[in-house]
Design a protein around this motif. Structure first.
Motif, PDB file in Angstrom:
ATOM      1  N   ASP A 188      80.646 -63.030  -9.574  1.00 57.94           N
ATOM      2  CA  ASP A 188      79.362 -63.517  -9.082  1.00 57.94           C
ATOM      3  C   ASP A 188      78.616 -62.390  -8.380  1.00 57.94           C
ATOM      4  O   ASP A 188      79.213 -61.591  -7.656  1.00 57.94           O
ATOM      5  N   PRO A 189      77.305 -62.329  -8.574  1.00 58.07           N
ATOM      6  CA  PRO A 189      76.536 -61.256  -7.928  1.00 58.07           C
ATOM      7  C   PRO A 189      76.430 -61.456  -6.427  1.00 58.07           C
ATOM      8  O   PRO A 189      76.518 -62.581  -5.922  1.00 58.07           O
ATOM      9  N   ILE A 190      76.242 -60.373  -5.709  1.00 58.75           N
ATOM     10  CA  ILE A 190      75.865 -60.420  -4.301  1.00 58.75           C
ATOM     11  C   ILE A 190      74.349 -60.361  -4.244  1.00 58.75           C
ATOM     12  O   ILE A 190      73.747 -59.422  -4.766  1.00 58.75           O
ATOM     13  N   VAL A 191      73.740 -61.361  -3.643  1.00 61.83           N
ATOM     14  CA  VAL A 191      72.285 -61.446  -3.596  1.00 61.83           C
ATOM     15  C   VAL A 191      71.816 -61.059  -2.198  1.00 61.83           C
ATOM     16  O   VAL A 191      72.219 -61.676  -1.205  1.00 61.83           O
ATOM     17  N   LEU A 192      70.979 -60.046  -2.125  1.00 62.01           N
ATOM     18  CA  LEU A 192      70.442 -59.581  -0.849  1.00 62.01           C
ATOM     19  C   LEU A 192      69.015 -60.092  -0.678  1.00 62.01           C
ATOM     20  O   LEU A 192      68.212 -60.040  -1.606  1.00 62.01           O
ATOM     21  N   THR A 193      68.726 -60.584   0.503  1.00 58.80           N
ATOM     22  CA  THR A 193      67.375 -61.006   0.851  1.00 58.80           C
ATOM     23  C   THR A 193      66.931 -60.251   2.096  1.00 58.80           C
ATOM     24  O   THR A 193      67.702 -59.483   2.685  1.00 58.80           O
ATOM     25  N   ALA A 194      65.701 -60.451   2.481  1.00 65.38           N
ATOM     26  CA  ALA A 194      65.194 -59.790   3.687  1.00 65.38           C
ATOM     27  C   ALA A 194      66.004 -60.222   4.902  1.00 65.38           C
ATOM     28  O   ALA A 194      66.535 -61.334   4.956  1.00 65.38           O
ATOM     29  N   LEU A 195      66.109 -59.327   5.877  1.00 66.88           N
ATOM     30  CA  LEU A 195      66.772 -59.690   7.128  1.00 66.88           C
ATOM     31  C   LEU A 195      66.066 -60.876   7.762  1.00 66.88           C
ATOM     32  O   LEU A 195      64.836 -60.988   7.718  1.00 66.88           O
ATOM     33  N   ARG A 196      66.836 -61.774   8.347  1.00 66.05           N
ATOM     34  CA  ARG A 196      66.236 -62.902   9.060  1.00 66.05           C
ATOM     35  C   ARG A 196      65.524 -62.390  10.307  1.00 66.05           C
ATOM     36  O   ARG A 196      65.758 -61.285  10.780  1.00 66.05           O
ATOM     37  N   CYS A 197      64.648 -63.214  10.837  1.00 64.15           N
ATOM     38  CA  CYS A 197      63.740 -62.775  11.902  1.00 64.15           C
ATOM     39  C   CYS A 197      64.455 -62.161  13.094  1.00 64.15           C
ATOM     40  O   CYS A 197      64.066 -61.099  13.583  1.00 64.15           O
ATOM     41  N   ALA A 198      65.481 -62.845  13.596  1.00 61.49           N
ATOM     42  CA  ALA A 198      66.156 -62.356  14.793  1.00 61.49           C
ATOM     43  C   ALA A 198      66.784 -60.995  14.551  1.00 61.49           C
ATOM     44  O   ALA A 198      66.689 -60.084  15.375  1.00 61.49           O
ATOM     45  N   GLU A 199      67.429 -60.837  13.384  1.00 56.17           N
ATOM     46  CA  GLU A 199      68.090 -59.574  13.070  1.00 56.17           C
ATOM     47  C   GLU A 199      67.062 -58.473  12.835  1.00 56.17           C
ATOM     48  O   GLU A 199      67.229 -57.340  13.303  1.00 56.17           O
ATOM     49  N   TYR A 200      65.984 -58.810  12.113  1.00 56.38           N
ATOM     50  CA  TYR A 200      64.960 -57.808  11.838  1.00 56.38           C
ATOM     51  C   TYR A 200      64.278 -57.346  13.123  1.00 56.38           C
ATOM     52  O   TYR A 200      63.907 -56.167  13.257  1.00 56.38           O
ATOM     53  N   TRP A 201      64.103 -58.243  14.080  1.00 58.63           N
ATOM     54  CA  TRP A 201      63.463 -57.859  15.334  1.00 58.63           C
ATOM     55  C   TRP A 201      64.226 -56.735  16.015  1.00 58.63           C
ATOM     56  O   TRP A 201      63.642 -55.778  16.530  1.00 58.63           O
ATOM     57  N   PHE A 202      65.568 -56.801  16.024  1.00 58.48           N
ATOM     58  CA  PHE A 202      66.346 -55.760  16.685  1.00 58.48           C
ATOM     59  C   PHE A 202      66.285 -54.448  15.904  1.00 58.48           C
ATOM     60  O   PHE A 202      66.334 -53.362  16.491  1.00 58.48           O
ATOM     61  N   GLN A 235      54.745 -59.509  17.415  1.00 56.71           N
ATOM     62  CA  GLN A 235      53.759 -59.918  16.424  1.00 56.71           C
ATOM     63  C   GLN A 235      53.632 -58.896  15.301  1.00 56.71           C
ATOM     64  O   GLN A 235      53.433 -59.252  14.147  1.00 56.71           O
ATOM     65  N   ILE A 236      53.745 -57.606  15.633  1.00 56.21           N
ATOM     66  CA  ILE A 236      53.719 -56.579  14.598  1.00 56.21           C
ATOM     67  C   ILE A 236      54.915 -56.753  13.662  1.00 56.21           C
ATOM     68  O   ILE A 236      54.788 -56.690  12.434  1.00 56.21           O
ATOM     69  N   ALA A 237      56.094 -56.981  14.243  1.00 53.79           N
ATOM     70  CA  ALA A 237      57.299 -57.185  13.430  1.00 53.79           C
ATOM     71  C   ALA A 237      57.139 -58.403  12.529  1.00 53.79           C
ATOM     72  O   ALA A 237      57.565 -58.394  11.371  1.00 53.79           O
ATOM     73  N   ARG A 238      56.507 -59.432  13.050  1.00 59.15           N
ATOM     74  CA  ARG A 238      56.289 -60.645  12.253  1.00 59.15           C
ATOM     75  C   ARG A 238      55.419 -60.343  11.038  1.00 59.15           C
ATOM     76  O   ARG A 238      55.688 -60.805   9.927  1.00 59.15           O
ATOM     77  N   LYS A 239      54.365 -59.532  11.220  1.00 58.59           N
ATOM     78  CA  LYS A 239      53.456 -59.221  10.125  1.00 58.59           C
ATOM     79  C   LYS A 239      54.120 -58.328   9.072  1.00 58.59           C
ATOM     80  O   LYS A 239      53.721 -58.355   7.902  1.00 58.59           O
ATOM     81  N   LEU A 240      55.112 -57.558   9.469  1.00 55.06           N
ATOM     82  CA  LEU A 240      55.781 -56.671   8.517  1.00 55.06           C
ATOM     83  C   LEU A 240      56.715 -57.417   7.586  1.00 55.06           C
ATOM     84  O   LEU A 240      57.190 -56.862   6.589  1.00 55.06           O
TER      85      LEU A 240
END
Length: 517
Positions: free
Chosen positions: A331-345, A369-374
């Protein structure tokens, strides 16, 4: 006399009512602070267990999933405390967060800090919190429901920690770098569970007696810029993997990099197979960015590897197309964008470089807010975070926040995306003309002294004479927008910025310079 008695009665009733209200307010405040204190203590326990787990070779899939849940819970709890402690205005739009003078609006409500009683904790009336299922932001951080929800989840995790620790005792210790809370180039952020899943696949010996596949193929699927290449390179650089395979090649269909020899051969992997370079060897082949029109080449390559490779050889392919992933044997490993909390750090590490966030509550408000827009972009965090770190001015941060950095949902390293993102930071008289990627071997010393920095371009001012115009146009012919540091190479993203202001002429500076070339 009657009036005096009535006045006394009214005064007594009012006093009792005020005392009751003050008592309730104090009780609620203490209750909230007590919950936050418990969250802080639970996070310390969970973080200790997570760090211990990262130093173990976990092969059981269920245990890895359990570790993933602990990591998610840790980020969610830290994100909540971070939001409350600095009083983020995460739910506010740019126009609400920044006033007409470009200043960040102050936090809204204060209570005592659970970290330092001498400091104040700002609890925003409207904020943000991570929701696990999607990359979304939920308002009203700091209310009792959010605190209770996070506290309940962490308490549930804490109750099962003893059992998780017992499972870890059967896992072999591994060597790993000292833990650090600050992300730096040359270290992979997050994805620990996914990395261990890849390593488990690579180290697993297929049982040929039961009809197992001679050549194991693992697809890794995800959009451009989500971190597929970074993840695979760090997995291949693990000592366990390097010791397990005689040959490790990182390939596209135009060039090949030999990890063991630390050299780029510039040879198509099909030619490598045809020359029987793999005969009798246990090999690992990584094929990066395989598109649908390359699928027939991929299948031909896999057939050649099956004929010549030693049992236990493996192939990893990275792709953004699930139809390409059908060639996988697992089965493939599927990568998605980091979740909000993790991406914030991740974003905070680039935008603040380890500075005490409690010293910059207003910048943190704009930063969230900048991180949210990215929208989870690694390149966005590197480019935007790096520039605003060098400009700790609320007016500049509000300018970035009001720009169009979030107009596209692309995560990736597409040159158009990087160019558009960086161009939002440039002053009006400069244009971003072209972005190119330069890959440099890790064995070579990177030459970055000959290029301008993006922060220098952002500080450029319009000119009052043509010579100054031409000088800046030449100086910004090569601008380092950002870089990516991998185990085996550096990727530099170089831009050509052109000065377009006019100095008593209808021709722009860039046209004047081009006419001289």
């Amino acid at each position: 006399m009657a009036e005096a008695i009535l006045s006394a009665i009214i005064g007594d009733v009012v006093g009792r009512a005020v005392s009751l209200l003050i008592g309730r307010f104090t009780s609620d405040r203490e209750s909230t602070e007590g919950k936050l204190q418990r969250i802080s203590h639970l996070l310390i326990r969970i973080h200790s267990v997570v760090e211990e787990a990262k130093a173990r070779q976990i092969s059981n899939h269920g245990t890895l999933q359990w570790l993933s849940e602990l990591i998610d819970g840790e980020y969610q709890g830290c994100y909540l405390l971070d939001s409350i402690s600095i009083g983020c205005g995460g739910g506010q739009e740019a126009d609400e967060l920044c006033d007409d003078d470009g200043k960040v609006a102050p936090p809204q409500v204060s209570t005592l800090s659970l970290f330092n009683p001498a400091k104040r904790v700002r609890v925003a009336g409207r904020g943000t919190i991570w929701r696990r299922s999607t990359f979304s932001w939920r308002h009203d951080v700091g209310d009792d429901d959010d605190i209770d929800r996070v506290l309940g989840r962490l308490q549930g995790m804490s109750h099962d920690l003893r059992e998780f620790i017992m499972l870890l005792q059967d896992c072999k210790p591994i060597r790993r770098p000292l833990a650090t809370s600050i992300f730096r180039d040359g270290q992979m952020f997050g994805r620990h569970v996914e990395k261990e899943m890849i390593i488990n696949f690579l180290l697993h010996e297929d049982d040929q007696s039961t009809g197992g596949e001679l050549l194991g193929v693992l697809p890794i699927v995800g959009d451009s810029g989500v971190g597929k290449t970074t993840l695979v390179q760090y997995a291949c650089d693990d000592a366990r993997v390097r010791n397990h395979f005689s040959v490790i090649l990182l390939c596209s269909f135009s060039c090949t990099y030999d990890v063991k020899k630390s050299e780029e051969t510039g040879v198509d992997p099909l030619d490598v197979v045809r020359r029987d370079s793999f005969c009798g060897k246990k090999c690992l082949l990584v094929l990066e960015d395989v598109y649908m029109n390359m699928k027939h080449k991929l299948e031909e390559l896999l057939q050649g590897l099956m004929r010549c490779c030693k049992g236990g050889s493996k192939v990893i392919i990275t792709t953004n197309n699930r139809r390409v992933a059908n060639v996988g044997t697992v089965d493939p490993i599927v990568l998605t964008a980091l979740r909000c909390a993790e991406y914030w750090f991740f974003f905070k590490a680039h935008a603040f470089a380890g500075a005490d966030v409690e010293d910059n509550p207003r910048l943190i408000s704009a930063g969230k807010q900048i991180a949210r827009k990215l929208n989870g972009s690694f390149f966005g965090a590197k480019i935007i975070g790096g520039v605003i770190r060098d400009h700790p001015d609320p007016k500049f941060w509000c300018k970035v926040l009001r720009s169009n950095i979030g107009r596209t949902c692309m995560l990736g390293e597409g040159m158009g995306y990087i160019s558009d993102l960086a161009e939002n930071l440039l002053p009006g008289h400069l244009d971003m003309c072209k972005v190119t990627k330069v890959t440099v071997s890790k064995d070579l010393s990177p030459r970055t002294t000959e290029v301008a920095r993006l922060k220098d371009v952002c500080e450029a001012v319009p000119h009052d004479n043509k010579m100054a115009c031409w000088a800046d146009d030449a100086r910004f012919a090569n601008v380092l927008v950002c870089k990516s540091v991998f185990p085996f190479c550096y990727d530099y993203y170089i831009a050509r910025c052109s000065c377009t202001c006019t100095v008593g002429s209808s021709n722009s500076c860039s046209k004047l310079v081009l006419s001289l070339v």
